[in-house]
Design an enzyme around this catalytic site. Sequence first.
Site, mmCIF file in Angstrom:
data_model
loop_
_atom_site.group_PDB
_atom_site.id
_atom_site.type_symbol
_atom_site.label_atom_id
_atom_site.label_comp_id
_atom_site.label_asym_id
_atom_site.label_seq_id
_atom_site.Cartn_x
_atom_site.Cartn_y
_atom_site.Cartn_z
ATOM 1 N N GLU A 1 36.767 46.892 45.693
ATOM 2 C CA GLU A 1 37.315 46.581 47.013
ATOM 3 C C GLU A 1 36.324 45.734 47.814
ATOM 4 O O GLU A 1 35.140 45.649 47.449
ATOM 5 C CB GLU A 1 37.627 47.890 47.749
ATOM 6 C CG GLU A 1 38.628 48.790 47.025
ATOM 7 C CD GLU A 1 40.063 48.241 47.009
ATOM 8 O OE1 GLU A 1 40.263 47.015 47.158
ATOM 9 O OE2 GLU A 1 40.992 49.051 46.834
ATOM 10 N N HIS B 1 40.522 41.981 45.839
ATOM 11 C CA HIS B 1 39.784 42.782 44.847
ATOM 12 C C HIS B 1 40.106 42.329 43.419
ATOM 13 O O HIS B 1 41.160 41.760 43.157
ATOM 14 C CB HIS B 1 40.041 44.290 45.025
ATOM 15 C CG HIS B 1 41.393 44.783 44.602
ATOM 16 N ND1 HIS B 1 42.032 45.841 45.210
ATOM 17 C CD2 HIS B 1 42.248 44.387 43.615
ATOM 18 C CE1 HIS B 1 43.183 46.068 44.629
ATOM 19 N NE2 HIS B 1 43.346 45.201 43.651
ATOM 20 N N ASN C 1 43.950 41.929 48.939
ATOM 21 C CA ASN C 1 42.707 41.907 49.722
ATOM 22 C C ASN C 1 41.556 41.263 48.958
ATOM 23 O O ASN C 1 40.402 41.354 49.371
ATOM 24 C CB ASN C 1 42.315 43.327 50.156
ATOM 25 C CG ASN C 1 41.979 44.237 48.974
ATOM 26 O OD1 ASN C 1 42.065 43.820 47.811
ATOM 27 N ND2 ASN C 1 41.600 45.462 49.244
ATOM 28 N N ASP D 1 40.168 49.695 34.842
ATOM 29 C CA ASP D 1 40.054 50.771 35.823
ATOM 30 C C ASP D 1 41.038 51.908 35.531
ATOM 31 O O ASP D 1 41.912 51.777 34.667
ATOM 32 C CB ASP D 1 40.261 50.224 37.247
ATOM 33 C CG ASP D 1 41.370 49.162 37.314
ATOM 34 O OD1 ASP D 1 42.266 49.194 36.456
ATOM 35 O OD2 ASP D 1 41.318 48.315 38.202
HETATM 36 C C1 F6R Z 1 44.513 46.812 37.888
HETATM 37 C C2 F6R Z 1 43.574 45.895 38.537
HETATM 38 C C3 F6R Z 1 43.877 45.357 39.894
HETATM 39 C C4 F6R Z 1 45.187 44.592 39.923
HETATM 40 C C5 F6R Z 1 45.488 44.135 41.343
HETATM 41 C C6 F6R Z 1 46.793 43.381 41.420
HETATM 42 O O1 F6R Z 1 44.025 47.185 36.627
HETATM 43 O O2 F6R Z 1 42.566 45.601 37.982
HETATM 44 O O3 F6R Z 1 42.839 44.513 40.318
HETATM 45 O O4 F6R Z 1 45.108 43.499 39.048
HETATM 46 O O5 F6R Z 1 45.528 45.222 42.186
HETATM 47 O O6 F6R Z 1 47.832 44.262 41.152
HETATM 48 P P1 F6R Z 1 49.270 43.690 40.783
HETATM 49 O O7 F6R Z 1 49.094 42.895 39.556
HETATM 50 O O8 F6R Z 1 50.118 44.908 40.522
HETATM 51 O O9 F6R Z 1 49.699 42.873 41.932
#
Ligand code: F6R
Length: 262
Positions: free
Chosen positions: A143, A138, A136, A67
């Site tokens: 989301e 995702h 959450n 992303d």
């Molecule tokens: C980022 C991504 C997100 C993160 C998630 C957890 O490229 O794909 O799904 O893996 O938001 O973020 P962290 O690892 O910073 O807790």
Amino acid sequence: MEVIVVPTNVEVGRLGAAEVAAVAAAKPSAVIGLATGSSPESLYAGLRERVTAGEISFAEARGFALDEYVGLPLEHPQSYAGVIRRTVVEPLGFHPSRMRVPDGLAPDLDAAATAYEAAIAEAGGIDIQILGIGTNGHIGFNEPTSSFASRTRVKTLAPRTREDNSRFFDSVEEVPIHCLTQGLGTILEAKRLLLVAQGPGKAAAIAAAVEGPLSSFVPASALQLHEHATVIVDEAAAAELRLTDYYRFSRDHRLVRAAAAA
Ligand code: F6R
């Protein structure tokens, strides 16, 4: 789904790196899907050790980030293009021309999303997709209520995600509102999925994704549909799982088949 519970984040990284290294060793031109954020940091550190030791090389590999924020200048420290360059391309020795990140600055974001899907297909698909999980539930920036059939597209970040990610910015207002993300359908097409999670903040999301009902309200529950998904968590992130004894038992009695051992 294989669920592996290990004591600490260090082991999450070590074991996660071993899984990715096995793919890269078997296929030097492997296509690796890459998450950003805190979750994969220990895994990337583990891979770096192996690259430095000369055990594996990503010189011929290709990479696709999950992303990117929309509208964040490339020189912004949180632009995922920059994060991927600093945390993956440079330390692991990917060739910059073989690394792609969705173009969150494209004048036509829908066209950029379509082009991203085409590039993944042209590369032959993703061999192993590294994932983190949001509090959450995702994965990528899919989301809650994202369709399991979704493809790379523009999404609006949930307020909770912007709040969680505000630690990387000066304030929550600076966190972009939109992103481009691989869809759940895109992610599910990877040949292998590898999700890593650490810390108590991820415990509820992990329990819902692994043991809860299949639901677009918990996008990571989509892993239940994949034939080769591995979830590696530390004790804190495993705290709300109910079948931990079984996960340990099955790990302790892992049957090594001839094909896997070869
Ligand atoms: C980022 C991504 C997100 C993160 C998630 C957890 O490229 O794909 O799904 O893996 O938001 O973020 P962290 O690892 O910073 O807790």
